[in-house]
Design a protein around this motif. Structure first.
Motif, short mmCIF file in Angstrom:
data_model
loop_
_atom_site.label_atom_id
_atom_site.label_comp_id
_atom_site.label_asym_id
_atom_site.label_seq_id
_atom_site.Cartn_x
_atom_site.Cartn_y
_atom_site.Cartn_z
N GLY A 16 0.35 -0.80 0.16
CA GLY A 16 0.11 -0.15 -0.39
C GLY A 16 0.71 1.71 0.11
O GLY A 16 1.99 1.21 0.35
N CYS A 17 0.74 3.30 0.33
CA CYS A 17 0.71 4.29 -0.01
C CYS A 17 0.08 4.42 0.54
O CYS A 17 -0.84 4.99 0.52
N ASN A 18 1.12 6.03 1.66
CA ASN A 18 0.31 6.79 2.22
C ASN A 18 -0.40 7.72 0.89
O ASN A 18 -1.16 9.07 1.40
N ASN A 19 1.10 7.42 -0.05
CA ASN A 19 0.32 9.10 -1.49
C ASN A 19 -0.61 9.33 -1.63
O ASN A 19 -1.20 7.91 -1.85
N ARG A 20 -1.17 10.13 -2.55
CA ARG A 20 -2.11 10.63 -3.75
C ARG A 20 -1.83 11.16 -4.92
O ARG A 20 -2.62 11.92 -5.08
N CYS A 21 -1.01 10.35 -5.26
CA CYS A 21 -0.67 10.71 -6.99
C CYS A 21 -1.74 11.06 -7.55
O CYS A 21 -2.17 9.45 -7.89
N THR A 22 -2.08 12.16 -8.12
CA THR A 22 -3.29 12.27 -8.79
C THR A 22 -3.39 10.97 -9.43
O THR A 22 -5.14 10.76 -10.26
N PHE A 23 -2.54 10.65 -10.47
CA PHE A 23 -2.38 9.38 -11.52
C PHE A 23 -2.45 8.30 -11.76
O PHE A 23 -2.78 7.59 -12.42
N CYS A 24 -2.75 8.05 -10.27
CA CYS A 24 -2.36 6.48 -9.52
C CYS A 24 -3.75 6.32 -8.74
O CYS A 24 -4.11 6.92 -8.41
N ILE A 25 -4.03 5.01 -9.38
CA ILE A 25 -5.24 4.29 -8.26
C ILE A 25 -5.43 2.74 -7.32
O ILE A 25 -5.40 2.79 -6.95
N ILE A 26 -2.71 2.93 -7.20
CA ILE A 26 -2.67 2.07 -6.23
C ILE A 26 -2.66 2.39 -4.86
O ILE A 26 -3.71 1.24 -4.29
N PRO A 27 -3.64 3.57 -3.86
CA PRO A 27 -3.97 3.27 -3.07
C PRO A 27 -4.80 2.67 -3.27
O PRO A 27 -5.74 2.56 -1.86
N LYS A 28 -6.47 3.10 -4.05
CA LYS A 28 -7.57 2.48 -3.85
C LYS A 28 -7.77 1.21 -3.51
O LYS A 28 -8.61 1.19 -3.14
N SER B 280 8.28 -2.15 -2.98
CA SER B 280 7.28 -1.52 -2.38
C SER B 280 6.42 -0.56 -3.05
O SER B 280 7.44 -0.29 -4.38
N GLN B 281 5.90 0.24 -2.91
CA GLN B 281 4.91 0.68 -3.62
C GLN B 281 6.03 2.36 -2.79
O GLN B 281 5.89 3.46 -4.42
N ASP B 282 6.94 2.07 -2.18
CA ASP B 282 7.08 3.33 -1.37
C ASP B 282 8.03 3.14 -0.59
O ASP B 282 8.12 2.93 0.82
N VAL C 296 12.05 4.11 -5.19
CA VAL C 296 12.60 5.05 -3.13
C VAL C 296 11.83 6.38 -4.12
O VAL C 296 11.94 6.73 -5.15
N TYR C 297 11.63 7.31 -3.10
CA TYR C 297 12.29 8.81 -3.52
C TYR C 297 12.22 9.46 -2.87
O TYR C 297 13.23 9.56 -1.56
N PRO C 298 12.76 10.98 -3.59
CA PRO C 298 14.13 11.73 -3.01
C PRO C 298 13.22 12.52 -1.42
O PRO C 298 13.55 13.84 -1.92
N LYS D 232 0.76 15.93 -7.82
CA LYS D 232 0.85 15.33 -6.40
C LYS D 232 1.56 14.61 -5.69
O LYS D 232 2.07 13.35 -5.31
N ARG D 233 3.21 14.50 -5.97
CA ARG D 233 3.89 14.07 -6.47
C ARG D 233 5.53 14.17 -4.44
O ARG D 233 4.89 15.32 -4.46
N PRO D 234 5.36 12.47 -4.27
CA PRO D 234 5.62 13.12 -2.38
C PRO D 234 7.22 13.26 -2.84
O PRO D 234 8.07 13.26 -3.61
S1 SF4 Z 1 2.07 6.38 -8.36
FE1 SF4 Z 1 3.64 5.44 -6.00
S2 SF4 Z 1 3.37 6.73 -4.94
FE2 SF4 Z 1 1.94 8.19 -5.57
S3 SF4 Z 1 0.04 6.77 -4.94
FE3 SF4 Z 1 0.83 5.61 -5.81
S4 SF4 Z 1 1.67 4.14 -4.97
FE4 SF4 Z 1 1.73 5.89 -4.17
#
Ligand code: SF4
Length: 439
Positions: free
Chosen positions: A146-158, A190-192, A235-237, A273-275
């Protein structure tokens, strides 16, 4: 007389994270005495581990389910696409069961219903490291879900929910088992990855004679002491990533960072909304290379994100020229169903413009990657052998991850084996690969 073991045909689609899920399910199947078969026909059930990240991946998943239904009919669907069962059920109402990602128990329950195990699960053997789908000499090590980020193009957290980190003791025990079983390279995923431990407040675990915190840097240091190559993906910077660079300079962790930057222009990054503090990233990359000159960075980018202007795109190209990343992938923006970015009030970019930007991006980056590779010519480097051959074997340097990066073609008089780590003198380079001889 012993009953014949039920046979399961398994289809694994998607990313390395999904592959780890597949490995876990297969480990459990084998532990319970099931046999795996390569064909759907004649199997007692088919499991399809799906990917739902992009619409193209969903279409591939639906095709795989369709093939399994046509050839077998007893089909269990799991993985990312299983989180949205409606679409699958609409196309294939006769599916035996659908479960979401990481739902190992539900998958096993469905298997028990469709094809009950023929004997006592407690008496069956499974290798202690589990059954692996990757070759024996490298393994993916999943440290969180899972992932705590909410990048607007990504549905993985959903699909996969918020970050859930595994206890660091469990991760290290799994890693040690893999290394003891012959794994020479651990790919941390992992996702992050750099957010590891945040959700469990970096809880410490007892490991050997010491306490280790569930922190990205502490985990990397411990993994580095197991005697295998350790490669860090996703890895995020974040600022604390700086702490891992000295471990790379010391040789504990491979000098390789997989950082999906996705863009460089501040306005596009904001819309995405990138981390991570992305604005100072170029300075950080320069500072990392001061500490570890051998560092290779791999990344992915998206061009044609809604609202991306010509100026944003030119900014990205200038940034690329300055960052000089070793390995880069580029995607044209795809409006994935359910992604916030489709509807944030920014103009969508036409397919022609996306294609044009993609071409220019690739052209720019190819010249950079080729120059980086050329700088390795004449050097002696370590190479891990993936595919031994009679006179030339295929392997990878420390700067190349399996499947996504390039190869090193190694000429050798003596026979090499899969998983050997050999020193190779590099004689030439093309746009993607290196060529040399084992010394
Ligand atoms: S792109 Fe990666 S960091 Fe961003 S919400 Fe999706 S899984 Fe999380």
């Amino acid at each position: 007389m012993a009953q014949a073991a039920p046979k399961i045909s398994f289809v694994s689609l998607g990313c390395p994270k999904a592959l780890v899920d597949s490995e876990r399910i297969i480990t459990q199947l084998r532990a319970e005495g099931y046999e795996l078969t390569k064909t759907h026909r004649g199997a007692d059930a088919v499991i399809v581990n799906t990917c739902g990240f992009l619409d193209s991946a969903k279409a591939e998943s639906l095709d795989a389910i369709g093939a399994a239904m046509a050839e077998n009919g007893k089909v269990i669907v799991t993985g990312c696409m299983g989180a949205e069962p409606e679409q699958i059920l609409a196309a294939y109402p006769g599916i035996a069961a659908i479960t979401g990602p990481q739902a190992y128990e539900s998958v096993m329950k469905a298997v028990h219903d469709v094809a009950p195990p023929s004997h006592d699960p407690f008496l069956d053997l499974v290798p202690p490291q589990g059954v692996k789908l990757t070759p024996r000499h490298y393994a993916y090590l999943k440290i969180s879900e899972g992932c705590n980020n909410r990048c607007t193009f990504c549905i993985i957290p959903k699909l996969r929910g918020d970050l859930v980190s595994r206890p660091v003791g469990d991760v290290l025990r799994e890693a040690e088992k893999l290394v003891n079983a012959g794994v020479k390279e651990l790919l941390v995923i992992s996702q992050d990855t750099s957010a590891y431990g945040l959700d469990i407040k970096y809880a410490a675990s007892q490991w050997k004679d010491r306490e280790v915190r569930a922190k990205f840097v502490d985990l990397s240091r411990e993994l580095g002491q197991l005697g295998a190559w350790v490669r860090l993906h996703y890895v995020y910077p974040y600022p604390h990533v700086d702490d891992v660079i000295p471990l790379m300079a010391e040789g504990l962790v491979l000098p390789y960072l997989d950082i999906p930057f996705q863009h460089a222009s501040p306005s596009v990054l904001k819309a995405m909304k990138r981390p991570g503090n992305q604005e100072k990233t170029l300075d950080r990359i320069h500072a990392w290379r001061e500490i570890c000159p051998d560092l290779a960075i791999r990344s992915t980018f998206i061009v044609g994100f809604p609202g991306e202007t010509d100026a944003d795109f030119e900014f990205l190209l200038d940034w690329l020229k300055e960052a000089k990343l070793e390995r880069v992938g580029c995607f044209k923006y795809e409006p994935v169903k359910g992604a916030t970015s489709n509807d944030i009030g920014l103009a969508h970019i036409s397919e022609d413009v996306k294609q044009h930007r993609w071409n220019r991006f690739m052209e720019t980056q190819q010249a950079i990657s080729a120059a980086r590779l050329k700088s390795r010519v004449g050097k002696r480097i370590k190479v891990i052998i993936d595919e031994p051959g009679p006179t030339v074997s295929k392997g990878r340097s420390q700067w190349d991850a399996p499947e996504i990066d390039g190869n090193v073609h190694v000429g050798s008089r003596r026979p090499l084996r899969q998983g050997d780590i050999v020193t190779v003198k590099i004689e030439r380079a093309d746009a993607y690969d290196l060529f040399g001889v084992a010394v």
